[in-house]
Design a protein around this motif. Structure first.
Motif, PDB file in Angstrom:
ATOM      1  N   TRP A 181     -37.248 -16.546   2.378  1.00  0.00           N
ATOM      2  CA  TRP A 181     -36.095 -17.023   1.608  1.00  0.00           C
ATOM      3  C   TRP A 181     -36.355 -17.222   0.122  1.00  0.00           C
ATOM      4  O   TRP A 181     -35.431 -17.527  -0.632  1.00  0.00           O
ATOM      5  N   THR A 182     -37.582 -17.054  -0.333  1.00  0.00           N
ATOM      6  CA  THR A 182     -37.846 -17.217  -1.764  1.00  0.00           C
ATOM      7  C   THR A 182     -37.203 -16.090  -2.573  1.00  0.00           C
ATOM      8  O   THR A 182     -37.140 -16.180  -3.792  1.00  0.00           O
ATOM      9  N   THR A 183     -36.684 -15.085  -1.885  1.00  0.00           N
ATOM     10  CA  THR A 183     -35.973 -13.996  -2.565  1.00  0.00           C
ATOM     11  C   THR A 183     -34.454 -14.164  -2.475  1.00  0.00           C
ATOM     12  O   THR A 183     -33.714 -13.276  -2.895  1.00  0.00           O
ATOM     13  N   TRP A 184     -33.992 -15.293  -1.951  1.00  0.00           N
ATOM     14  CA  TRP A 184     -32.560 -15.552  -1.770  1.00  0.00           C
ATOM     15  C   TRP A 184     -31.812 -15.368  -3.078  1.00  0.00           C
ATOM     16  O   TRP A 184     -32.224 -15.861  -4.125  1.00  0.00           O
ATOM     17  N   ASP A 185     -30.678 -14.660  -3.028  1.00  0.00           N
ATOM     18  CA  ASP A 185     -29.918 -14.328  -4.239  1.00  0.00           C
ATOM     19  C   ASP A 185     -28.899 -15.382  -4.648  1.00  0.00           C
ATOM     20  O   ASP A 185     -28.146 -15.194  -5.603  1.00  0.00           O
ATOM     21  N   GLY A 186     -28.834 -16.502  -3.946  1.00  0.00           N
ATOM     22  CA  GLY A 186     -27.925 -17.581  -4.309  1.00  0.00           C
ATOM     23  C   GLY A 186     -26.573 -17.525  -3.618  1.00  0.00           C
ATOM     24  O   GLY A 186     -25.731 -18.397  -3.834  1.00  0.00           O
ATOM     25  N   THR A 187     -26.366 -16.517  -2.788  1.00  0.00           N
ATOM     26  CA  THR A 187     -25.095 -16.389  -2.077  1.00  0.00           C
ATOM     27  C   THR A 187     -25.215 -17.046  -0.705  1.00  0.00           C
ATOM     28  O   THR A 187     -26.015 -16.604   0.122  1.00  0.00           O
ATOM     29  N   PRO A 188     -24.410 -18.093  -0.451  1.00  0.00           N
ATOM     30  CA  PRO A 188     -24.466 -18.731   0.869  1.00  0.00           C
ATOM     31  C   PRO A 188     -24.048 -17.756   1.974  1.00  0.00           C
ATOM     32  O   PRO A 188     -23.203 -16.883   1.765  1.00  0.00           O
ATOM     33  N   ALA A 189     -24.658 -17.913   3.123  1.00  0.00           N
ATOM     34  CA  ALA A 189     -24.273 -17.127   4.299  1.00  0.00           C
ATOM     35  C   ALA A 189     -23.182 -17.917   5.024  1.00  0.00           C
ATOM     36  O   ALA A 189     -23.338 -19.102   5.284  1.00  0.00           O
ATOM     37  N   HIS A 190     -22.080 -17.253   5.318  1.00  0.00           N
ATOM     38  CA  HIS A 190     -20.973 -17.904   6.010  1.00  0.00           C
ATOM     39  C   HIS A 190     -21.027 -17.528   7.486  1.00  0.00           C
ATOM     40  O   HIS A 190     -20.918 -16.354   7.842  1.00  0.00           O
ATOM     41  N   VAL A 191     -21.238 -18.547   8.315  1.00  0.00           N
ATOM     42  CA  VAL A 191     -21.329 -18.362   9.757  1.00  0.00           C
ATOM     43  C   VAL A 191     -20.403 -19.393  10.395  1.00  0.00           C
ATOM     44  O   VAL A 191     -20.461 -20.579  10.055  1.00  0.00           O
ATOM     45  N   ASP A 192     -19.578 -18.896  11.315  1.00  0.00           N
ATOM     46  CA  ASP A 192     -18.555 -19.751  11.913  1.00  0.00           C
ATOM     47  C   ASP A 192     -17.729 -20.334  10.762  1.00  0.00           C
ATOM     48  O   ASP A 192     -17.295 -19.603   9.907  1.00  0.00           O
ATOM     49  N   ASP A 193     -17.563 -21.634  10.706  1.00  0.00           N
ATOM     50  CA  ASP A 193     -16.763 -22.217   9.622  1.00  0.00           C
ATOM     51  C   ASP A 193     -17.637 -22.933   8.597  1.00  0.00           C
ATOM     52  O   ASP A 193     -17.165 -23.782   7.864  1.00  0.00           O
ATOM     53  N   ARG A 194     -18.913 -22.560   8.530  1.00  0.00           N
ATOM     54  CA  ARG A 194     -19.867 -23.257   7.659  1.00  0.00           C
ATOM     55  C   ARG A 194     -20.547 -22.279   6.703  1.00  0.00           C
ATOM     56  O   ARG A 194     -20.603 -21.082   6.964  1.00  0.00           O
ATOM     57  N   ALA A 195     -21.076 -22.841   5.616  1.00  0.00           N
ATOM     58  CA  ALA A 195     -21.864 -22.065   4.661  1.00  0.00           C
ATOM     59  C   ALA A 195     -23.304 -22.549   4.750  1.00  0.00           C
ATOM     60  O   ALA A 195     -23.560 -23.757   4.818  1.00  0.00           O
ATOM     61  N   TYR A 196     -24.250 -21.608   4.756  1.00  0.00           N
ATOM     62  CA  TYR A 196     -25.663 -21.962   4.862  1.00  0.00           C
ATOM     63  C   TYR A 196     -26.454 -21.360   3.719  1.00  0.00           C
ATOM     64  O   TYR A 196     -26.216 -20.228   3.301  1.00  0.00           O
ATOM     65  N   THR A 197     -27.385 -22.155   3.230  1.00  0.00           N
ATOM     66  CA  THR A 197     -28.324 -21.756   2.189  1.00  0.00           C
ATOM     67  C   THR A 197     -29.717 -22.114   2.705  1.00  0.00           C
ATOM     68  O   THR A 197     -29.838 -22.866   3.680  1.00  0.00           O
ATOM     69  N   PRO A 198     -30.771 -21.646   2.050  1.00  0.00           N
ATOM     70  CA  PRO A 198     -32.112 -22.034   2.505  1.00  0.00           C
ATOM     71  C   PRO A 198     -32.320 -23.549   2.549  1.00  0.00           C
ATOM     72  O   PRO A 198     -32.807 -24.088   3.544  1.00  0.00           O
ATOM     73  N   HIS A 199     -31.926 -24.242   1.478  1.00  0.00           N
ATOM     74  CA  HIS A 199     -32.119 -25.689   1.458  1.00  0.00           C
ATOM     75  C   HIS A 199     -31.305 -26.385   2.544  1.00  0.00           C
ATOM     76  O   HIS A 199     -31.776 -27.326   3.184  1.00  0.00           O
ATOM     77  N   LYS A 200     -30.092 -25.922   2.766  1.00  0.00           N
ATOM     78  CA  LYS A 200     -29.260 -26.547   3.792  1.00  0.00           C
ATOM     79  C   LYS A 200     -29.848 -26.306   5.182  1.00  0.00           C
ATOM     80  O   LYS A 200     -29.860 -27.215   6.024  1.00  0.00           O
ATOM     81  N   ALA A 201     -30.340 -25.116   5.431  1.00  0.00           N
ATOM     82  CA  ALA A 201     -30.927 -24.818   6.740  1.00  0.00           C
ATOM     83  C   ALA A 201     -32.123 -25.725   7.004  1.00  0.00           C
ATOM     84  O   ALA A 201     -32.237 -26.309   8.095  1.00  0.00           O
ATOM     85  N   ILE A 202     -32.993 -25.878   6.024  1.00  0.00           N
ATOM     86  CA  ILE A 202     -34.165 -26.751   6.185  1.00  0.00           C
ATOM     87  C   ILE A 202     -33.721 -28.199   6.361  1.00  0.00           C
ATOM     88  O   ILE A 202     -34.224 -28.920   7.236  1.00  0.00           O
ATOM     89  N   ARG A 203     -32.749 -28.627   5.554  1.00  0.00           N
ATOM     90  CA  ARG A 203     -32.233 -29.997   5.660  1.00  0.00           C
ATOM     91  C   ARG A 203     -31.657 -30.248   7.044  1.00  0.00           C
ATOM     92  O   ARG A 203     -31.903 -31.278   7.660  1.00  0.00           O
ATOM     93  N   ARG A 204     -30.893 -29.306   7.556  1.00  0.00           N
ATOM     94  CA  ARG A 204     -30.261 -29.493   8.866  1.00  0.00           C
ATOM     95  C   ARG A 204     -31.299 -29.558   9.985  1.00  0.00           C
ATOM     96  O   ARG A 204     -31.185 -30.364  10.891  1.00  0.00           O
TER      97      ARG A 204
END
Length: 152
Positions: free
Chosen positions: A27-50
């Motif tokens: 994920w250190t190459t993440w382009d800043g665009t959240p991934a939208h899955v179901d009705d939620r948006a996910y980012t690297p930081h959010k995934a780790i936080r969750r």
């Protein structure tokens, strides 16, 4: 006919964390665009936080039930919330922090689960899932990392 024994609850948790961290390493190459899955948006930081929050929330539940307390409810719907911090770039330092945090949380879980008897795992005190079921539920935390997937 032989059957395989059920997966050890501790391995369910540590294996989940290994899976999450393997994906996070890309994920250190993440382009800043959240991934939208179901009705939620996910980012690297959010995934780790969750994943970390899920481990902490259910650990608090397990420990409360073991001492006969009613677990404190979680009033924050963190999966539905994407914070400004969640949108920050995911750096190598963030990955190292995630490795440290999640690996230590997984060890706490593994140590706690391994200290319980089979009876305690399957006839857990209080209301809710047994502690074995709780560990298998935590295994589903891969969902948050899988929402982003492998970004290599």
């Amino acid at each position: 006919m032989t059957t395989n024994p059920p997966e050890a609850p501790a391995r369910a948790v540590t294996g989940m964390v290994e899976h999450v961290l393997a994906l996070a390493a890309t994920w250190t190459t993440w382009d800043g665009t959240p991934a939208h899955v179901d009705d939620r948006a996910y980012t690297p930081h959010k995934a780790i936080r969750r994943v970390a929050d899920h481990l902490v929330d259910h650990l608090a539940e397990l420990e409360a039930r073991l001492v006969g307390e009613v677990p404190q409810p979680d009033h924050w719907h963190a999966s539905a919330t994407t914070t400004e911090a969640d949108l920050a770039p995911f750096t190598q330092e963030d990955l190292e922090e995630a490795r440290s945090r999640l690996t230590r949380l997984a060890r706490i879980w593994a140590n706690r689960l391994d200290a319980l008897t089979e009876d305690q795992l399957d006839r857990s005190p209080g209301e809710g899932w047994t502690f074995r079921e709780l560990a298998l539920h935590l295994e589903e935390s891969t969902y948050y990392a899988d929402a982003l997937g492998d970004l290599s």
